[in-house]
Design an enzyme around this catalytic site. Structure first.
Site, PDB file in Angstrom:
ATOM      1  N   ASP A   1     -11.336   1.711   3.647  1.00 20.84           N
ATOM      2  CA  ASP A   1     -11.737   0.330   3.330  1.00 20.84           C
ATOM      3  C   ASP A   1     -13.236   0.230   3.052  1.00 20.84           C
ATOM      4  O   ASP A   1     -13.700  -0.770   2.513  1.00 20.84           O
ATOM      5  CB  ASP A   1     -11.390  -0.604   4.493  1.00 20.84           C
TER       6      ASP A   1
ATOM      7  N   GLN B   1      -5.146  -2.689   9.481  1.00 17.90           N
ATOM      8  CA  GLN B   1      -4.853  -3.944   8.806  1.00 17.90           C
ATOM      9  C   GLN B   1      -5.372  -5.129   9.631  1.00 17.90           C
ATOM     10  O   GLN B   1      -5.057  -5.270  10.809  1.00 17.90           O
ATOM     11  CB  GLN B   1      -3.348  -4.090   8.571  1.00 17.90           C
TER      12      GLN B   1
ATOM     13  N   LYS C   1       0.830  -1.207   0.000  1.00 16.84           N
ATOM     14  CA  LYS C   1       0.000   0.000   0.000  1.00 16.84           C
ATOM     15  C   LYS C   1       0.868   1.261   0.000  1.00 16.84           C
ATOM     16  O   LYS C   1       0.572   2.239  -0.694  1.00 16.84           O
ATOM     17  CB  LYS C   1      -0.924  -0.008   1.216  1.00 16.84           C
TER      18      LYS C   1
END
Length: 294
Positions: free
Chosen positions: A121, A98, A54
Site C-alpha cells: 500500500d 485492509q 484484489k
C-alpha cells in the site's frame, strides 16, 4: 469546446495488467513467484468486496493469493500475530492490512508492524518518509497506490503536469496528504494546493486550478461554477447515494457530472481512479519481486 476526454481507468488498468502478466511470467521463469497477501478483520461488506477484488486481480495476472481473515472481535495481539506471519512468510512478496479495522484497534500501531519492504500500500511510515526525502531521482520503495494511479492515468493520456496548478480536495492519508508529495517531485513538477474542511473559500482555489483532484467523499461537491474552462478533473471521492428512481444505492463521486461540459478531461466515478488503484497494488507487488531478482 470540443468534447471532454474520458480518462478511462478500466481500459488503462487492463493494459497495465497485461504488461504485468508478461513481467510476472519472466519472474516465474527465474524462480520467483510473486505473492500478494491480505489481512481482513471483520466482515464489513465494502472491505470484503474490495479484498475479493484484489484476489480476482491476482488470478488474472498470475500472482499467488495469500488470504488471512480474522473475526471482528479479534484482539490487537491476534492481529499483530497475523501481521508477523505475513512478514515471515517467504511466499508473500507483499501484503495489505485492509482498513478500516474494527473499533478499538489502533490502526497506526498495526501499520507500524508491517515490514516496510512488504508494504504494497506504500503507507508504512518508513515508505512515506522515503517519499518525502526523494524529490529527485527514482524511488525504490513502494508508492501509495491511489496517488500513483492518478499520475499513471494522466500519463496514459499524455497529460503533462509540468508547471500545472493542481488543487487537491481532501486531506486523507490515502491520497490527499500523499499525492502532493508525488506531484511536486522533479519528475512531475506540478504546483499543489491542498484544500480541506478548514479552507475558507475552496472555490477560489479550484477556479484557478488546471487540475482538480477531488477526494473528499462528498457527492457532487464540485460544480461547474467552481472550475475554469479546460480543467482536468480527477474524481477520487466515493459516496453511496440512494437513487429514488432506480430504488437502489449508487456510487457517486465528488465531481458533479455537469462539470464535464467545461472540462478538457475527466475521470468517471466509478471506472476511473478505482481500477487504477488496484492495478498499482499489483504493480507494487511485481516491483518488489523484481528488486529481489536484481
Amino acid at each position: 469546446m470540443t468534447e471532454a476526454i474520458k480518462l478511462d481507468g478500466k481500459l488503462t488498468a487492463a493494459r497495465i495488467k497485461e504488461h504485468l502478466s508478461t513481467r510476472i511470467e519472466r519472474l516465474k521463469n527465474n524462480g520467483i513467484e510473486p505473492g500478494l497477501g491480505t489481512l481482513l478483520v471483520g466482515s464489513d461488506p465494502g472491505s470484503m468486496k474490495y479484498v475479493a477484488g484484489k484476489h480476482a486481480d491476482c488470478a488474472e495476472v498470475g500472482i499467488r493469493s495469500i488470504r488471512k481473515d480474522l473475526p471482528a472481535d479479534a484482539s490487537f495481539e491476534q492481529i499483530a500475530q497475523a501481521v508477523q506471519e505475513l512478514n515471515e512468510d517467504p511466499a508473500c512478496t507483499g501484503y495489505i492490512v485492509q482498513l478500516p479495522l474494527p473499533k478499538g484497534i489502533d490502526e497506526n500501531a498495526v501499520i507500524d508492524l508491517i515490514d516496510p519492504a512488504k508494504d504494497v500500500d506504500g503507507m508504512h511510515p518508513y515508505n512515506l518518509g522515503e517519499l518525502v526525502l526523494h524529490v529527485h531521482g527514482d524511488i525504490t520503495t513502494p508508492l501509495p497506490c491511489t496517488p500513483r494511479g492518478v499520475i499513471e492515468l494522466l500519463d496514459a493520456y499524455d497529460i503533462d503536469l509540468d508547471g500545472k496548478e493542481v488543487c487537491v480536495l481532501g486531506r486523507g492519508i490515502t491520497i490527499g496528504r500523499t499525492i502532493g508529495l508525488m506531484l511536486t517531485r522533479k519528475a512531475v513538477n506540478a504546483t499543489v494546493t491542498l484544500c480541506h474542511t478548514g479552507t475558507r473559500d475552496i472555490a477560489q482555489h479550484t477556479r484557478r486550478a488546471d487540475v482538480i483532484v477531488a477526494a473528499m467523499g462528498s457527492a457532487g461537491f464540485v460544480k461547474p461554477d467552481m472550475i475554469k474552462d479546460g480543467a482536468i478533473l480527477l474524481d477520487v471521492g466515493v459516496s453511496r447515494v440512494f437513487d429514488e428512481e432506480a430504488g437502489r444505492w449508487r456510487v457517486r463521486g465528488d465531481v458533479d457530472q455537469s462539470c464535464y461540459g467545461k472540462a478538457y478531461a475527466y475521470s468517471p466515478n466509478p471506472g476511473g481512479v478505482g481500477p487504477m488503484t488496484r492495478a498499482m497494488l499489483l504493480a507494487n507487488v511485481v516491483e518488489i519481486a523484481e528488486r529481489k531478482l536484481r
